[in-house]
Scaffold this motif. Structure first.
Motif, short mmCIF file in Angstrom:
data_model
loop_
_atom_site.label_atom_id
_atom_site.label_comp_id
_atom_site.label_asym_id
_atom_site.label_seq_id
_atom_site.Cartn_x
_atom_site.Cartn_y
_atom_site.Cartn_z
N ARG A 46 0.85 -1.19 0.00
CA ARG A 46 0.00 0.00 0.00
C ARG A 46 0.89 1.23 0.00
NH1 ARG A 46 -2.80 3.69 2.75
NH2 ARG A 46 -4.94 4.03 2.11
N PHE A 47 0.61 2.13 -0.93
CA PHE A 47 1.40 3.34 -1.06
C PHE A 47 0.79 4.47 -0.23
CE2 PHE A 47 2.41 0.75 -4.66
CZ PHE A 47 3.76 0.96 -4.88
N GLU A 48 1.59 5.50 0.02
CA GLU A 48 1.13 6.70 0.71
C GLU A 48 1.13 7.85 -0.28
OE1 GLU A 48 -0.10 6.72 3.58
OE2 GLU A 48 0.62 4.85 4.45
N PRO A 49 0.12 8.69 -0.34
CA PRO A 49 -1.06 8.66 0.53
C PRO A 49 -2.13 7.65 0.09
CG PRO A 49 -1.19 10.53 -0.95
CD PRO A 49 0.12 9.85 -1.23
N GLN A 50 -2.00 7.06 -1.10
CA GLN A 50 -3.00 6.08 -1.53
C GLN A 50 -2.43 5.21 -2.63
OE1 GLN A 50 -4.87 9.61 -2.40
NE2 GLN A 50 -3.06 9.68 -3.72
N GLY A 51 -3.17 4.16 -2.96
CA GLY A 51 -2.76 3.27 -4.04
C GLY A 51 -2.24 1.95 -3.51
N VAL A 52 -2.54 0.88 -4.23
CA VAL A 52 -2.13 -0.46 -3.82
C VAL A 52 -1.60 -1.19 -5.05
CG1 VAL A 52 -2.92 -2.69 -2.89
CG2 VAL A 52 -3.90 -0.56 -2.00
N SER A 64 -1.43 -9.29 -11.96
CA SER A 64 -1.00 -8.07 -11.26
C SER A 64 -2.10 -7.03 -11.30
CB SER A 64 0.27 -7.50 -11.91
OG SER A 64 -0.06 -6.77 -13.08
N ILE A 65 -2.12 -6.21 -10.25
CA ILE A 65 -3.01 -5.05 -10.24
C ILE A 65 -2.29 -3.89 -9.56
CG2 ILE A 65 -4.18 -5.79 -8.10
CD1 ILE A 65 -6.76 -4.52 -9.30
N HIS A 66 -2.45 -2.71 -10.16
CA HIS A 66 -1.88 -1.48 -9.62
C HIS A 66 -3.02 -0.46 -9.61
CE1 HIS A 66 2.08 -3.25 -10.38
NE2 HIS A 66 1.62 -3.59 -11.57
N GLY A 72 -9.61 6.75 -9.76
CA GLY A 72 -10.58 5.68 -10.02
C GLY A 72 -10.07 4.64 -10.99
N TYR A 73 -8.74 4.52 -11.08
CA TYR A 73 -8.14 3.70 -12.14
C TYR A 73 -7.34 2.52 -11.58
CZ TYR A 73 -4.64 2.50 -15.72
OH TYR A 73 -3.82 1.83 -16.60
N ALA A 74 -7.41 1.40 -12.28
CA ALA A 74 -6.55 0.25 -11.97
C ALA A 74 -5.99 -0.32 -13.26
CB ALA A 74 -7.34 -0.82 -11.22
N ALA A 75 -4.69 -0.65 -13.22
CA ALA A 75 -4.01 -1.30 -14.35
C ALA A 75 -3.80 -2.76 -13.96
CB ALA A 75 -2.66 -0.64 -14.60
N VAL A 76 -4.32 -3.66 -14.80
CA VAL A 76 -4.29 -5.10 -14.50
C VAL A 76 -3.57 -5.82 -15.62
CG1 VAL A 76 -5.76 -7.17 -14.25
CG2 VAL A 76 -6.48 -4.98 -13.23
N ASP A 77 -2.81 -6.88 -15.29
CA ASP A 77 -2.46 -7.83 -16.34
C ASP A 77 -2.56 -9.24 -15.79
OD1 ASP A 77 0.21 -7.86 -15.05
OD2 ASP A 77 0.92 -8.79 -16.89
N VAL A 78 -3.02 -10.13 -16.64
CA VAL A 78 -3.16 -11.54 -16.27
C VAL A 78 -2.51 -12.37 -17.37
CG1 VAL A 78 -4.74 -13.38 -15.58
CG2 VAL A 78 -5.43 -10.99 -15.27
#
Lengths: 125, 125
Positions: A46-52, A64-66, A72-78
């Protein structure tokens, strides 16, 4: 089919869920199962101030997910190998669980050697 | 540039190196540095009878490698966010260190929201 890689952009997601490390761990675990994959290890940060960021090591490759909750965004790869896995199913579950109002999915075959189709291997016990 | 994703296929690599988990951990760590990225966590798994997966969690996203020593093949992806990182440099180091006689590299921009260009975040201490 030997290696399939899905690249997924999730837009306009639920901000709170994108910042909830425990929720994401559970959701990644469910997504791996939904893809028919075997989860061997899962790490998150978990990043500061936000993001995982979450990285799932699968017997069949990885997921993976970022997340950027503030956008409101997520970058995924499978990436999965083998004929028994359905990486798009993991993508669909993530899209639903994160409440993405928009998304973009690209998928492509990895240029694996033909011999991989008959490769057999197992996770270490 | 906000998010860049490199997909790398490495062919005709050194078989022993592809199966050497400790070597791969060191090489992934070096590759992350070479890309200008910050390594926050690294997990690896060795399969039976052969093959290794390594996943590096970076402050700037991730690096993955999956190896099939019996085929001399490794599947790599490097995803980095920010203008300070050079994912191609990580790919080049992996290509050299694994002794790949052939390779194929594709890279593309992730379709991130424009607002990400100004996002600021830091690893948790």
């Amino acid at each position: 089919m030997v290696g399939k890689h899905c690249i997924l952009e999730l837009y306009d997601c639920d901000h709170a869920k994108l910042n909830d490390e425990a929720f994401l761990r559970t959701t990644i675990t469910t997504a791996a199962k939904r893809a028919g994959a075997t989860l061997l290890n899962l790490i998150t940060h978990r990043f500061e101030p936000q993001g995982v960021t979450g990285l799932a090591l699968l017997a069949e490759s990885h997921l993976s997910i970022h997340t950027w909750p503030e956008n409101g965004y997520a970058a995924v790869d499978v990436f999965t190998c083998g004929d028994q896995t359905m990486p798009e199913q993991a993508c669909e579950l993530l899209r639903q669980e994160l409440g993405a109002k928009n998304h973009a999915l690209k998928s492509f075959q990895r240029e694996t050697p033909a011999a991989l189709a008959t490769a057999v291997r197992h996770p270490k016990a």
